[in-house]
Motif scaffolding. Sequence first.
Motif, PDB file in Angstrom:
ATOM      1  N   THR A   1       0.832  -1.202   0.000  1.00  0.00           N
ATOM      2  CA  THR A   1       0.000   0.000   0.000  1.00  0.00           C
ATOM      3  C   THR A   1       0.871   1.259   0.000  1.00  0.00           C
TER       4      THR A   1
ATOM      5  N   SER B   1     -10.838   7.526  -4.417  1.00  0.00           N
ATOM      6  CA  SER B   1     -11.143   6.600  -3.323  1.00  0.00           C
ATOM      7  C   SER B   1     -10.102   5.486  -3.225  1.00  0.00           C
TER       8      SER B   1
ATOM      9  N   GLN C   1      -7.378   6.824  -1.097  1.00  0.00           N
ATOM     10  CA  GLN C   1      -7.867   6.966   0.266  1.00  0.00           C
ATOM     11  C   GLN C   1      -7.894   5.615   0.981  1.00  0.00           C
ATOM     12  N   THR C   2      -8.342   4.588   0.272  1.00  0.00           N
ATOM     13  CA  THR C   2      -8.366   3.247   0.867  1.00  0.00           C
ATOM     14  C   THR C   2      -6.955   2.738   1.128  1.00  0.00           C
TER      15      THR C   2
ATOM     16  N   LYS D   1      -5.623   4.403   4.232  1.00  0.00           N
ATOM     17  CA  LYS D   1      -6.202   3.851   5.458  1.00  0.00           C
ATOM     18  C   LYS D   1      -5.631   2.474   5.771  1.00  0.00           C
TER      19      LYS D   1
ATOM     20  N   LEU E   1      -7.316  -0.007   7.864  1.00  0.00           N
ATOM     21  CA  LEU E   1      -8.725   0.369   7.717  1.00  0.00           C
ATOM     22  C   LEU E   1      -9.409   0.693   9.048  1.00  0.00           C
TER      23      LEU E   1
END
Length: 394
Positions: free
Chosen positions: A26, A117, A120-121, A124, A130
């Motif tokens: 990520t 998004s 953004q995910t 997180k 998350l």
Amino acid sequence: MKRFFAKIHLWLSIPVGLFLAIICLTGASLVFEQEITRALNGDLYQVEVPRDQSRLTPSQLEACIRKQTGDSLTLASLQYAGNPEEACLATFRQLPRKTLSIDPYTGEVKGWLKSYSFFQTMRKLHRWLLDAPAQKGASSTGKLIVGVSTLLMVFILISGMVIWVPRTRKALKNRLNVSVRKGWRRFWYDTHVALGFYSFLFLLVMALTSLTWSFRWYRTAAYSLFGGGQSAQAASPASASGHDSSGKKNQEGKERKRKQTNYIAWDQAWQELQISYPEYKSITLSNGTAQIAPDPSASMRRNDTAGFDPNSGEIIQVTHYKDLPRANKLKGWFYAFHTGSWGGTITKVLYFLAALIGGTLPLTGYWLWLKKKSSCRSGKRIPATDCPSALKIR
């Protein structure tokens, strides 16, 4: 000694390997977030430069924005880019997290900057798995798991480097190359060992810097180590709680004052700053202050701060980045060395590749460990390439 470090490397990796793979992959996806976002929305960031026409002043742009958005939004800041082909960016008091793009030559509102998004995910997942905390700085289970996993990653990396050290020149050559002609077992082993070596320093820097956001005790120690004392982000109890009655009154007074912002004073401040900084990356104006990024080619944030009279626009004081206390610089330094932005595009590419490799190392390690266990159960002879520690400790 190498057998001891091999056990540390293995038994620390097994419980947190999957978390580390998620964190690294990520993180890799976020390295070029800004560049990708700008490329997909070029019309919001780029403008055509009319012939023989200069950019509108802040007060003129504010009037244009108000005509197109109505009186419901109050301009909080306006950023001019040093590049004449870039749009102006505006923020508003009612929408502090949103940014509006404006053509600085015509005053046309181009639209709100987009935040995808997907990124953004990924953010997180990268920071909290998350499980984002209820408020900034608060704790959460996801944040704790990320912090502990990253801390263990430091020991995993160091132990892996210790058991990597070869005893002969021939072994050194083998551990620096990835063989593609000796079967899958050898390929995955070489991938784990050689690529782990090449990415070691980058991954270690990422891990050590990221811990400043996970643990307060670590942040305090790291800041003290580099001569910054307490974290520059520490806030007073009154300002942090937001329940102090005098603070509430002061806030209300500031709001009344802000409603009477004199944007013509911004014009004067902007003109004076352009004279003081003939070349700049950006100038961001707000009520009574301006942030100047003086170096157009700088990849790190090294902003000067100018204070100006909110009524006349006269520059009162300029604080240069080089004169700031070290505590005020450390957060930017840690962020730049965590993301790879300190060296521009080249270091960001290297960090991206290292993060990708970091995401695969736990997976190849799991594969090699499971192959070794399955070979043990079947009674077969275990090849050295089935286990990362098998060859390293010979």
